[in-house]
Design a protein around this motif. Structure first.
Motif, PDB file in Angstrom:
ATOM      1  N   GLY A  44       0.811  -1.209   0.000  1.00  0.00           N
ATOM      2  CA  GLY A  44       0.000   0.000   0.000  1.00  0.00           C
ATOM      3  C   GLY A  44       0.842   1.256   0.000  1.00  0.00           C
ATOM      4  N   LEU A  45       1.925   1.240   0.804  1.00  0.00           N
ATOM      5  CA  LEU A  45       2.827   2.398   0.832  1.00  0.00           C
ATOM      6  C   LEU A  45       3.535   2.579  -0.508  1.00  0.00           C
ATOM      7  CD1 LEU A  45       4.436   2.177   4.393  1.00  0.00           C
ATOM      8  CD2 LEU A  45       2.931   3.971   3.519  1.00  0.00           C
ATOM      9  N   PRO A 224       8.997  -4.151   5.797  1.00  0.00           N
ATOM     10  CA  PRO A 224      10.374  -3.879   5.360  1.00  0.00           C
ATOM     11  C   PRO A 224      10.628  -2.382   5.264  1.00  0.00           C
ATOM     12  CG  PRO A 224       9.284  -5.455   3.910  1.00  0.00           C
ATOM     13  CD  PRO A 224       8.227  -4.861   4.788  1.00  0.00           C
ATOM     14  N   THR A 225      11.853  -1.980   5.511  1.00  0.00           N
ATOM     15  CA  THR A 225      12.241  -0.573   5.330  1.00  0.00           C
ATOM     16  C   THR A 225      13.116  -0.470   4.093  1.00  0.00           C
ATOM     17  OG1 THR A 225      14.139  -0.917   6.786  1.00  0.00           O
ATOM     18  CG2 THR A 225      12.134  -0.035   7.777  1.00  0.00           C
ATOM     19  N   GLY A 226      13.313   0.759   3.643  1.00  0.00           N
ATOM     20  CA  GLY A 226      14.147   0.967   2.466  1.00  0.00           C
ATOM     21  C   GLY A 226      13.339   0.850   1.190  1.00  0.00           C
ATOM     22  N   MET A 227      14.031   0.962   0.085  1.00  0.00           N
ATOM     23  CA  MET A 227      13.366   0.928  -1.215  1.00  0.00           C
ATOM     24  C   MET A 227      13.085  -0.514  -1.628  1.00  0.00           C
ATOM     25  SD  MET A 227      12.839   4.011  -1.788  1.00  0.00           S
ATOM     26  CE  MET A 227      12.171   3.910  -3.443  1.00  0.00           C
ATOM     27  N   PRO A 228      12.050  -0.718  -2.412  1.00  0.00           N
ATOM     28  CA  PRO A 228      11.632  -2.079  -2.780  1.00  0.00           C
ATOM     29  C   PRO A 228      12.528  -2.696  -3.848  1.00  0.00           C
ATOM     30  CG  PRO A 228      10.274  -0.470  -3.896  1.00  0.00           C
ATOM     31  CD  PRO A 228      11.154   0.306  -2.960  1.00  0.00           C
ATOM     32  N   ILE A 324       7.079  12.843   1.093  1.00  0.00           N
ATOM     33  CA  ILE A 324       6.868  12.649   2.536  1.00  0.00           C
ATOM     34  C   ILE A 324       6.640  11.175   2.843  1.00  0.00           C
ATOM     35  CG2 ILE A 324       5.302  13.189   4.452  1.00  0.00           C
ATOM     36  CD1 ILE A 324       4.893  15.948   2.961  1.00  0.00           C
ATOM     37  N   LEU A 325       5.873  10.502   1.996  1.00  0.00           N
ATOM     38  CA  LEU A 325       5.641   9.073   2.208  1.00  0.00           C
ATOM     39  C   LEU A 325       6.930   8.261   2.023  1.00  0.00           C
ATOM     40  CD1 LEU A 325       2.176   8.570   0.455  1.00  0.00           C
ATOM     41  CD2 LEU A 325       2.666   8.611   2.907  1.00  0.00           C
ATOM     42  N   ILE A 326       7.802   8.699   1.114  1.00  0.00           N
ATOM     43  CA  ILE A 326       9.099   8.023   0.937  1.00  0.00           C
ATOM     44  C   ILE A 326       9.933   8.141   2.213  1.00  0.00           C
ATOM     45  CG2 ILE A 326      11.326   8.160  -0.263  1.00  0.00           C
ATOM     46  CD1 ILE A 326       9.767   8.900  -2.794  1.00  0.00           C
ATOM     47  N   ILE A 327       9.927   9.337   2.808  1.00  0.00           N
ATOM     48  CA  ILE A 327      10.681   9.540   4.050  1.00  0.00           C
ATOM     49  C   ILE A 327      10.150   8.610   5.146  1.00  0.00           C
ATOM     50  CG2 ILE A 327      11.187  11.202   5.888  1.00  0.00           C
ATOM     51  CD1 ILE A 327      11.096  13.386   3.681  1.00  0.00           C
ATOM     52  N   ILE A 328       8.821   8.505   5.244  1.00  0.00           N
ATOM     53  CA  ILE A 328       8.215   7.603   6.229  1.00  0.00           C
ATOM     54  C   ILE A 328       8.601   6.158   5.922  1.00  0.00           C
ATOM     55  CG2 ILE A 328       6.019   6.688   7.078  1.00  0.00           C
ATOM     56  CD1 ILE A 328       4.843   9.503   6.559  1.00  0.00           C
ATOM     57  N   ALA A 333       8.570   3.111   8.941  1.00  0.00           N
ATOM     58  CA  ALA A 333       7.634   2.019   8.673  1.00  0.00           C
ATOM     59  C   ALA A 333       7.500   1.040   9.834  1.00  0.00           C
ATOM     60  CB  ALA A 333       8.048   1.281   7.399  1.00  0.00           C
ATOM     61  N   PRO A 334       8.596   0.689  10.546  1.00  0.00           N
ATOM     62  CA  PRO A 334       8.457  -0.277  11.658  1.00  0.00           C
ATOM     63  C   PRO A 334       7.495   0.182  12.749  1.00  0.00           C
ATOM     64  CG  PRO A 334      10.760  -0.071  11.032  1.00  0.00           C
ATOM     65  CD  PRO A 334      10.018   1.005  10.282  1.00  0.00           C
ATOM     66  N   LEU A 335       7.260   1.509  12.847  1.00  0.00           N
ATOM     67  CA  LEU A 335       6.338   1.997  13.867  1.00  0.00           C
ATOM     68  C   LEU A 335       4.912   1.515  13.628  1.00  0.00           C
ATOM     69  CD1 LEU A 335       7.583   5.693  14.197  1.00  0.00           C
ATOM     70  CD2 LEU A 335       8.095   3.760  15.710  1.00  0.00           C
TER      71      LEU A 335
END
Length: 552
Positions: A44-45, A224-228, A324-328, A333-335
């Motif tokens: 979704g992100l 997962p964090t970081g770019m896909p 802004i969503l990329i920064i999140i 994301a783990p939050l």
């Protein structure tokens, strides 16, 4: 064509605030849509980031914010479930390939300049399928709301309702109800400061954190964090037809969803969008989203409205929203990993309620029977079959009825005039006198307006019951255009009249009508001296030919 439609740098502050506000609204919805689709919250992100960014860069609605939406998520959930069930190993790759294919089809729609036709879907059809989508979202989220996994389809969800009610997980139901209550009844003063969906997400998650030791609820889990990583296109010939159908479903729905939102943006900003360019931008966004494992998206009405109200006016606002969503995504994301599914279900049930066309439903009993029946048919097909079938069946029925109505109107406007024309105001005194002198031996067949294929089969019926005559005049003076079916119907009338020994005259052919008749060699049946520029000239020639023996 400028690289970015509607881009300027005179509203940076407004665009920044608009993008920030839209991102805050988009975050909980992106997470919820990702979980609901079956692809995971991170999908979704990714969808919100990539569709939001590329639709802003290449689209045709400057203030529009794009990302995963309720209708698109409903289709994606079906697609993901279908292909993962077929092939647990490659199913996800097939599903995201379908997203890319859908984006490619949208881009082709734009390149073929089909944008102006997409929003011509009749209102009962739009109302029916949007209401159906809202009901689907609510039904699919009842499981998580009561503490169970989401159903794979609406039939299963309906069957499970008694089980949900009798065996509800009270903790999940309470948490979901609190979340739903917040998004439904949040005061405007608070909602103006913090979006109700974000408030509900935070409050619901905090409540769970305080009491999670006493209950066990399903949560989002690892994000997962970081770019896909890339999800390269994957095909299988055995399911290619299924993939194409699913892609078409995404493309059609995404196009309608986006362009309807574009109309809302136009109304608020008084700026005209470019439909074809918008489809291209949405298509590119969905292709990139699919390539990186993101949900498909479309123009999001609520996020677009929030963006505009906060000052967003140019594609920079959509770009800021994605940034802004990329920064999140990169760090925060783990939050979101401990957000309960019940909380997301409460948010999505509100989304479903908002999608339902309550305004039309409240007046459905006042609508004509056909309109009400069409809306309910589309609604039923949407919920029980699929969206594309619902839209295509609805459009087919609506268009058939509309064409039949137009054909009846066209036939009613055609007049058959003979010597009893009397004081017909559409004829000059000289024309009325000429008709009277023919003593019924000349019939004037007067067309009025365009004549379509639907009316063509009724043309000859207008002459039935007329007493025998010796000449037929067809007056096209007020006909701007005809189609091929009409030309062939006119040919049949000419052949039938000539077989009975009648003279046939054509009057007032404009270049468009004349070209169609010449292409199909209809005019070859008429002697050159029987084609006339004016009605009076035609009547005089017809009179002379019918009474030539008496005049000689």
């Amino acid at each position: 064509m400028s690289p970015i439609y509607g881009l300027h740098f005179h509203n940076i502050k407004g665009d920044l605030f608009g993008g920030l506000t839209a991102a805050v609204v988009a975050l909980p919805l992106a997470l919820a849509f990702g979980v609901s689709s079956g692809a995971g919250a991170i999908a979704g992100l990714y969808g919100a980031v990539f569709v939001g960014l590329f639709a802003a860069l290449f689209g045709g609605t400057p203030s529009q914010v794009s990302g995963p939406t309720g209708p698109m998520t409903v289709v994606m959930a079906s697609v993901f479930t279908q292909f993962v069930a077929l092939d647990p190993v490659n199913g996800a790759y097939y599903a995201f390939t379908v997203v890319m294919m859908g984006g490619l089809l949208q881009t082709l729609f734009g390149l073929l300049r089909l944008g102006k036709y997409v929003t011509l879907v009749p209102f009962p059809v739009i109302s029916g399928f949007m209401t159906g989508i809202g009901i689907i979202i609510i039904l699919l989220e009842l499981g998580p709301m009561f503490g169970y996994p989401s159903s794979s389809n609406t039939v299963e969800a309906l069957e499970q309702i008694p089980h949900y009610i009798t065996d509800a997980n009270l903790a999940a139901l309470l948490l979901g109800s609190v979340t739903l209550g917040i998004v439904l009844f949040c005061p405007n003063k608070i909602g103006d400061v913090i979006p109700p969906t974000l408030l509900a997400l935070v409050v619901g998650t905090l409540i769970y954190q305080l009491f999670h030791g006493e209950t066990d609820l399903a949560v989002i889990g690892h994000i997962p964090t970081g770019m896909p990583s890339l999800m390269l296109p994957t095909f299988s010939l055995s399911i290619l037809s299924d993939m194409l159908f699913a892609a078409l479903m995404l493309a059609v729905l995404g196009s309608i969803d986006s362009l309807l939102t574009s109309l809302v943006a136009d109304n608020m900003t008084k700026v005209q969008h470019d439909s074809d360019r918008e489809l291209i931008g949405q298509g590119i966004g969905n292709m990139v989203a699919g390539l990186f494992g993101g949900l498909p998206g479309a123009g999001a009405t609520m996020r677009t409205v929030v963006n505009i109200k906060a000052g967003g006016r140019t594609p920079l606002s959509g770009g800021f929203h994605a940034l802004i969503l990329i920064i999140i995504l990169l760090g925060a994301a783990p939050l979101a990993e401990d957000i309960p599914h019940a909380v997301l279900a409460g948010i999505l049930i509100k989304v479903g309620l908002d999608i339902i066309d309550w305004r039309f439903l409240s007046r459905l009993h006042r609508a004509p029977l056909f309109v009400a029946a069409l809306m309910l048919l589309v609604l039923g097909l949407t919920v029980m079959v699929n969206l594309v079938t619902a839209v295509f069946v609805g459009m087919f029925i609506a268009n058939v009825v509309t064409v039949k109505g137009l054909a009846d109107h066209q036939l009613d406007s055609i007049r058959v005039i003979d010597s009893h024309a009397g004081k017909d105001e559409q004829l000059t005194p000289r024309e009325r006198a000429l008709l009277a002198e023919t003593r019924g031996r000349v019939i004037l067949y007067q067309f009025d307006g365009p004549v379509s294929y639907a009316a063509s089969k009724g043309l000859a019926a207008k002459l039935q019951g007329r007493r025998p005559h010796d000449a037929l005049l067809m007056d096209f003076t007020r006909v701007p255009l005809i189609d091929v079916s009409t030309a062939l119907a006119i040919e049949d009338m000419i052949v039938e009249a000539q077989t009975l020994g009648r003279d046939v005259h054509m009057i007032g052919l404009n270049p468009i009508v004349k070209d169609i008749l010449q292409r199909f060699r209809v005019l070859d049946l008429i002697p050159p001296n029987c084609c006339h520029h004016t009605r009076e000239a035609g009547l005089e020639m017809a009179y002379a030919m019918v009474f030539r023996d008496e005049l000689s």
